[in-house]
Motif scaffolding. Structure first.
Motif, PDB file in Angstrom:
ATOM      1  N   GLU A  48      20.433  54.210  44.626  1.00 61.58           N
ATOM      2  CA  GLU A  48      20.604  55.394  44.506  1.00 61.58           C
ATOM      3  C   GLU A  48      21.973  55.848  44.078  1.00 61.58           C
ATOM      4  OE1 GLU A  48      19.421  60.309  45.954  1.00 61.58           O
ATOM      5  OE2 GLU A  48      18.864  58.301  47.172  1.00 61.58           O
ATOM      6  N   HIS A  49      22.369  56.327  43.088  1.00 63.10           N
ATOM      7  CA  HIS A  49      23.680  56.464  42.541  1.00 63.10           C
ATOM      8  C   HIS A  49      24.253  57.522  43.423  1.00 63.10           C
ATOM      9  CE1 HIS A  49      23.456  54.148  38.517  1.00 63.10           C
ATOM     10  NE2 HIS A  49      23.217  53.513  39.447  1.00 63.10           N
ATOM     11  N   GLY A  50      25.292  57.398  43.961  1.00 63.41           N
ATOM     12  CA  GLY A  50      26.200  58.217  44.606  1.00 63.41           C
ATOM     13  C   GLY A  50      26.106  58.163  46.173  1.00 63.41           C
ATOM     14  N   PHE A  84      30.570  52.903  36.137  1.00 62.52           N
ATOM     15  CA  PHE A  84      30.021  52.534  35.301  1.00 62.52           C
ATOM     16  C   PHE A  84      29.356  50.988  36.067  1.00 62.52           C
ATOM     17  CE2 PHE A  84      34.235  50.572  34.722  1.00 62.52           C
ATOM     18  CZ  PHE A  84      33.848  49.353  34.850  1.00 62.52           C
ATOM     19  N   GLU A  85      28.121  50.648  35.615  1.00 60.38           N
ATOM     20  CA  GLU A  85      27.552  49.082  36.054  1.00 60.38           C
ATOM     21  C   GLU A  85      27.449  48.219  35.105  1.00 60.38           C
ATOM     22  OE1 GLU A  85      24.301  50.363  38.767  1.00 60.38           O
ATOM     23  OE2 GLU A  85      25.544  51.565  39.963  1.00 60.38           O
ATOM     24  N   TYR A  86      27.907  48.304  33.841  1.00 57.15           N
ATOM     25  CA  TYR A  86      27.609  47.215  32.812  1.00 57.15           C
ATOM     26  C   TYR A  86      28.652  46.432  33.116  1.00 57.15           C
ATOM     27  CZ  TYR A  86      31.183  50.163  30.794  1.00 57.15           C
ATOM     28  OH  TYR A  86      32.369  51.042  30.622  1.00 57.15           O
ATOM     29  N   SER A 115      22.800  45.913  33.604  1.00 54.73           N
ATOM     30  CA  SER A 115      22.527  45.662  35.036  1.00 54.73           C
ATOM     31  C   SER A 115      23.096  46.521  36.186  1.00 54.73           C
ATOM     32  CB  SER A 115      23.222  44.362  35.272  1.00 54.73           C
ATOM     33  OG  SER A 115      24.616  44.397  35.086  1.00 54.73           O
ATOM     34  N   HIS A 116      22.520  46.540  37.254  1.00 57.12           N
ATOM     35  CA  HIS A 116      23.096  47.530  38.177  1.00 57.12           C
ATOM     36  C   HIS A 116      24.146  46.607  38.932  1.00 57.12           C
ATOM     37  CE1 HIS A 116      20.528  51.031  38.055  1.00 57.12           C
ATOM     38  NE2 HIS A 116      19.641  50.112  37.714  1.00 57.12           N
ATOM     39  N   THR A 117      25.313  47.288  39.321  1.00 62.07           N
ATOM     40  CA  THR A 117      26.174  46.373  40.060  1.00 62.07           C
ATOM     41  C   THR A 117      26.413  47.091  41.063  1.00 62.07           C
ATOM     42  OG1 THR A 117      27.997  47.485  39.054  1.00 62.07           O
ATOM     43  CG2 THR A 117      27.327  45.232  38.110  1.00 62.07           C
TER      44      THR A 117
END
Ligand code: ZN
Length: 194
Positions: free
Chosen positions: A29-31, A58-60, A131-133
């Motif tokens: 969950e972002h945050g 960012f997560e790219y 992607s998610h990083t």
């Protein structure tokens, strides 16, 4: 989870952009970051997992020199546990070891020497949409007087404006306790458990 409930009620859920957001919540969950804190004698081991979105926005996979510079800067901040998570001064803590890495980004293998990535559940999201990083850090502190460690101030929220919350798992001889530390009240009160 608030976002998920909102989306479930929203007719916009069928649009591609929102479908992507729904999938996000299932992985991380972002945050929201995760921090475990374990007391063992005079030593305190901490492990931090935070979505890339919280740390650099960012997560790219880093594409530009600016992206890479941001990641490098974030890693150097994340390698300073007592700047981000400030323990009670009376506990007289010092840093024994600190290590930060970015995981889930194929362009970086600085995390290759760690063996604790099997709980990293967002690898299914590596697809054409990006992607998610996750930033991961491990800290080891030694405190002359752990009994005086009654609070930890989360300056972390000042360092990373996108971070909203950290779910904390505190473990000691007395057992495990879960806490939630928010940007609005960035102080972990350990006086009841330590
Ligand atoms: Zn993500």
């Amino acid at each position: 989870m608030k976002i998920a409930s909102f989306l479930a009620l929203s007719t916009l859920i069928t649009t591609p952009a929102f479908a992507e957001e729904t999938r996000h919540v299932g992985s991380h969950e972002h945050g929201v970051g995760q921090l475990s804190i374990a007391f063992d004698g005079t030593q305190i081991a901490m492990e931090l997992h935070v979505p890339g979105a919280d740390i650099v926005g960012f997560e790219y996979a880093a594409e530009s020199a600016e992206d890479r510079a941001e990641i490098a800067a974030a890693l150097s901040v994340l390698a300073q546990p007592m700047v981000l998570f400030v323990p009670s001064e009376a506990a007289q803590c010092s840093v024994i070891d600190a290590d930060a890495a970015l995981a889930g980004d194929d362009d970086h293998d600085d995390h290759a020497d760690h063996d604790d990535h099997d709980d990293h559940d967002d690898h299914d999201d590596h697809d054409e949409s990006g992607s998610h990083t996750e930033f991961q850090a491990q800290y080891l502190l030694d405190c002359a007087d752990t009994s005086a460690l009654t609070e930890i101030a989360f300056a972390y929220f000042n360092a990373f404006p996108n971070a909203l919350e950290v779910d904390v798992q505190f473990v000691s001889d007395a057992g495990a306790t879960a806490f939630e530390v928010d940007r609005d009240a960035p102080l972990l009160d350990l006086s009841d458990v330590n």
